[in-house]
Design a protein around this motif. Structure first.
Motif, mmCIF file in Angstrom:
data_model
loop_
_atom_site.group_PDB
_atom_site.id
_atom_site.type_symbol
_atom_site.label_atom_id
_atom_site.label_comp_id
_atom_site.label_asym_id
_atom_site.label_seq_id
_atom_site.Cartn_x
_atom_site.Cartn_y
_atom_site.Cartn_z
ATOM 1 N N UNK A 1 68.657 40.937 44.558
ATOM 2 C CA UNK A 1 70.037 41.914 45.104
ATOM 3 C C UNK A 1 71.141 41.139 44.531
ATOM 4 N N UNK B 1 70.101 33.871 49.491
ATOM 5 C CA UNK B 1 68.909 34.748 50.051
ATOM 6 C C UNK B 1 68.653 35.889 49.248
ATOM 7 N N UNK B 2 69.833 36.850 49.031
ATOM 8 C CA UNK B 2 70.067 38.097 48.743
ATOM 9 C C UNK B 2 69.779 38.058 47.214
ATOM 10 N N UNK B 3 70.146 36.822 46.541
ATOM 11 C CA UNK B 3 70.034 36.870 44.952
ATOM 12 C C UNK B 3 68.427 36.499 44.851
#
Lengths: 233, 470
Positions: free
Chosen positions: B437, B431-433
């Motif tokens: 991020x 989700x971050x990637x």
């Protein structure tokens, strides 16, 4: 897909629509064995997921995951600064960023307390989807992939989301909607619809009228070949 | 009066108690026919002897309390051997790195803290390699409060209390006893009756000497603290450990004893940020009288081997005990917490939260949390929770939460959860990637948010901020 266009990808359950969007975003569960994806002149499949995001691809997840301990504000802040860094711009401090975010809250009709809550923790389906669109509004994208954005939403929530998306559309960015309900297409009018066909033994004929595409074009009946099964989807 | 105890002297010139014969280590080794003594571990005797020798070369005045401590510790060490993996208490903790090194007690410590490390906004006591090096703003703590060396105590009342309490605890292990033998001084913190100290006291423990990795020499220091809080007294104590040279090897073997009188309150913040190649063994022993409160927040990030033995003994009912710990393994290191809470009186309330993050594939965390709710501890309310985050493949954690309950009218709970690079964490990372991020920032964010629950419990804002930054 060209700038400013809205495309829809439709098909029954299991036809590979969500897989398609996950592959575009670079989900590690999938390995692409054939075919190409060119995004703004570059081979998208060679890029890491975070590179694709920074290049301008945004996917709104079908089931956004919970991240306990990280607030929505901090998450957005990190993502925003990652983009700033990529563009060679200075990172924004907390207060300055808050100014930007608070203006976008109205787009998805959420109040500021929402920013303090942890990412998707305790969120209803509708709140999660609106959170995804808020992120799209704050971060911006060249191509927004909406993976079943309408699933689990009641009529009101769907209207809010659709209005938000329509509000974000410009002549410069595009949207790719993955869905199997027609009603989303009533709100966000696609220029093109792509149909993922069923496995061969269960083909469902596509009726023009049922899609209610007065102004749109039925462009392609797509094929995704799975190497092991040798079935066409 | 300076008094150097040598190996054959048996008398104490200034002791109020009658002198008694204390076996000394060389004496024991020379005697081969004392079949009544248990077989002593020669390695242990050698280390004890080295520690004793180091104290004779720097004669500090030796008060009766210090002498009592040394005697009790010397006696106890005779029957102790170096812990091995066969000992339950050290089953997962490998101490061979200390055992195989040549122990070198630090006897001439540097006198000053490097200025960039000396900052604190609180009144402080600086202890370098176990020797008290200085103090600042102690007078702000309140009249009647004593903070300083046991040899500097003027007031007879305090002297008596110190003598009464020093080395009262007999359930320690080898490291506890070695500290008693090797400590050059005892730092005493005394809070008189009904005295509420408003500002916290910052105890800064610095290890100045270190040796290169691979040299096989380990400088060791044995700092010791005794805290006595009389009836109704209140104080906040910050205990912070750090070393000088980033990559050097050293061993800090520390012990803190605390006695909280009836209705007393102590908030204890313990920050361990030793160098990445250091060994850090620590004992914290707390005795809680009726209606007293003890709150400990422990943040342990440094050291190659860090072992904290925590023992809280309830000697009266209606006590409140809150223990929080955050252990981080960011490189190849072992973070170990062995805690024991003994409840023998009714209506005590206790909560223990242990969180650890292992973010290195050779990192290891160990937790053994023992709570004894004995027969007379009726209506006890005890809870224990341990949570671990394993962020790298092959990162290890060994958890043993254990409650031993004999009383039958109690409310006790415990839980343990380990999150590793399973689906949930992978999904979070993705989700971050997918938002641009990178993985590094994502891990930092997850580590930070996991630890935030414990950091938030630190009572002082500046300490919280410093810790977050670190």
């Amino acid at each position: 897909m060209r700038e400013g266009e809205v495309h829809a990808v439709m098909g029954k359950n299991g036809s590979g629509k969500s897989t398609f969007s996950k592959v575009l975003v670079g989900h590690p569960d999938y390995e692409v064995t054939g075919g190409t994806v060119i995004f703004k002149g570059e081979n998208l499949l060679d890029m890491e997921p975070e590179e694709r995001s920074l290049a301008g691809i945004f996917m709104s997840f079908q089931s956004p995951v919970e991240i306990p301990g990280v607030s929505n504000f901090d998450f957005l802040h990190m993502a925003y600064n990652a983009r700033q860094e990529k563009q060679g711009l200075p990172e924004l401090g907390t207060l300055e960023f808050y100014q930007i975010v608070s203006t976008k809250l109205g787009v998805v009709k959420m109040d500021p307390t929402f920013l303090d809550r942890n990412v998707n923790v305790g969120f209803s389906g509708g709140e999660r989807k609106r959170n995804e669109i808020l992120q799209l509004a704050v971060l911006g994208a060249d191509v927004g992939i909406l993976d079943e954005i309408d699933s689990g939403l009641d009529v009101d929530a769907l209207q809010v989301v659709a209005q938000a998306v329509n509000g974000l559309l410009t002549s410069k960015n595009s949207v790719l909607m993955v869905t199997h309900y027609q009603r989303l297409l009533d709100y966000i009018k696609p220029k093109y619809v792509h149909i993922m066909r069923e496995p061969a033994y269960k083909i469902l004929p596509v009726k023009r009228t049922s899609l209610n595409l007065d102004k749109g074009h039925l462009v392609a009946v797509g094929c995704m070949q799975y190497p092991d099964t040798r079935r066409e989807h | 009066m300076a008094s150097c105890s040598t190996f054959t002297q048996l008398f104490l010139p200034n002791s109020p108690t009658p002198s008694f014969s204390k076996p000394r280590f060389k004496h024991i080794k020379a005697t081969t026919t004392t079949s009544s003594l248990p077989l002593s571990d020669p390695l242990v005797l050698r280390i004890a002897e080295t520690l004793e020798d180091s104290l004779t070369t720097t004669p500090l005045p030796s008060s009766s309390s210090l002498q009592k401590l040394r005697d009790t510790s010397s006696n106890s060490v005779l029957s102790l051997s170096w812990p091995s993996k066969k000992d339950e208490a050290f089953r997962f903790t490998d101490t061979s790195f200390i055992k195989t090194s040549q122990i070198k007690p630090v006897s001439t410590p540097s006198v000053k803290l490097p200025t960039d490390l000396a900052h604190t906004i609180f009144p402080k006591l600086v202890i370098i390699d176990g020797y008290i090096a200085g103090s600042e703003r102690i007078n702000e703590l309140g009249s009647g409060v004593f903070v300083g060396s046991v040899n500097e105590i003027d007031c007879e009342v305090i002297k008596q209390r110190v003598f009464e309490f020093v080395s009262e605890f007999q359930d320690g292990d080898l490291f506890w006893s070695l500290n008693g033998i090797g400590t050059p001084d005892v730092s005493v913190v005394y809070v008189p009756k009904e005295c509420r100290v408003e500002i916290p006291l910052h105890l800064m423990f610095y290890s100045s000497e270190s040796e290169d990795v691979g040299s096989n020499v380990l400088p060791v220091s044995n700092p010791r603290v005794l805290v006595i809080v009389e009836e109704g007294g209140e104080i906040g104590i910050i205990e912070e450990y750090f070393g000088g040279d980033g990559k050097g090897c050293y061993w800090a073997n520390s012990a803190l004893e605390m006695f909280i009188g009836e209705g007393g309150k102590v908030t204890h913040s313990y920050i361990q940020r030793q160098g990445p190649n250091a060994a850090h063994t620590k004992w914290t022993v707390v005795r809680q009288e009726t209606s007293s409160t003890y709150k400990l927040v422990e943040i342990s990030t440094g050291g190659k081997l860090s072992r904290h033995n925590l023992h809280v003994q309830q000697v009266g009912g209606e006590t409140i005990t809150e223990l929080s710990a955050l252990h981080l393994c960011l490189h190849e290191q072992t973070q170990d917490l062995h805690s024991r809470l003994v409840l023998d009186h009714p209506r005590g309330t206790s909560q223990q939260l242990h969180k650890c993050i292992v973010a290195h594939s050779s990192g290891q965390a160990v937790f053994d949390g023992n709570i004894k709710v004995n027969r007379f501890a009726q209506q006890t309310n005890a809870g224990q929770m341990t949570r671990t985050l394993l962020l790298e493949p092959r990162a290890t954690v060994n958890l043993k939460p254990n409650l031993q309950i004999i009383a039958d009218d109690v409310k006790c709970s415990h839980g343990a959860a380990i999150s590793d690079l399973g689906k949930e964490l992978k999904d979070q990372l993705f989700y971050f990637l997918a938002r641009g991020i990178n993985a590094e920032t994502c891990k930092k964010a997850l580590i930070f948010s996991f630890g935030a629950e414990v950091i938030a419990r630190l009572p002082d804002k500046s300490l919280r901020e410093n810790t977050e930054r670190h």
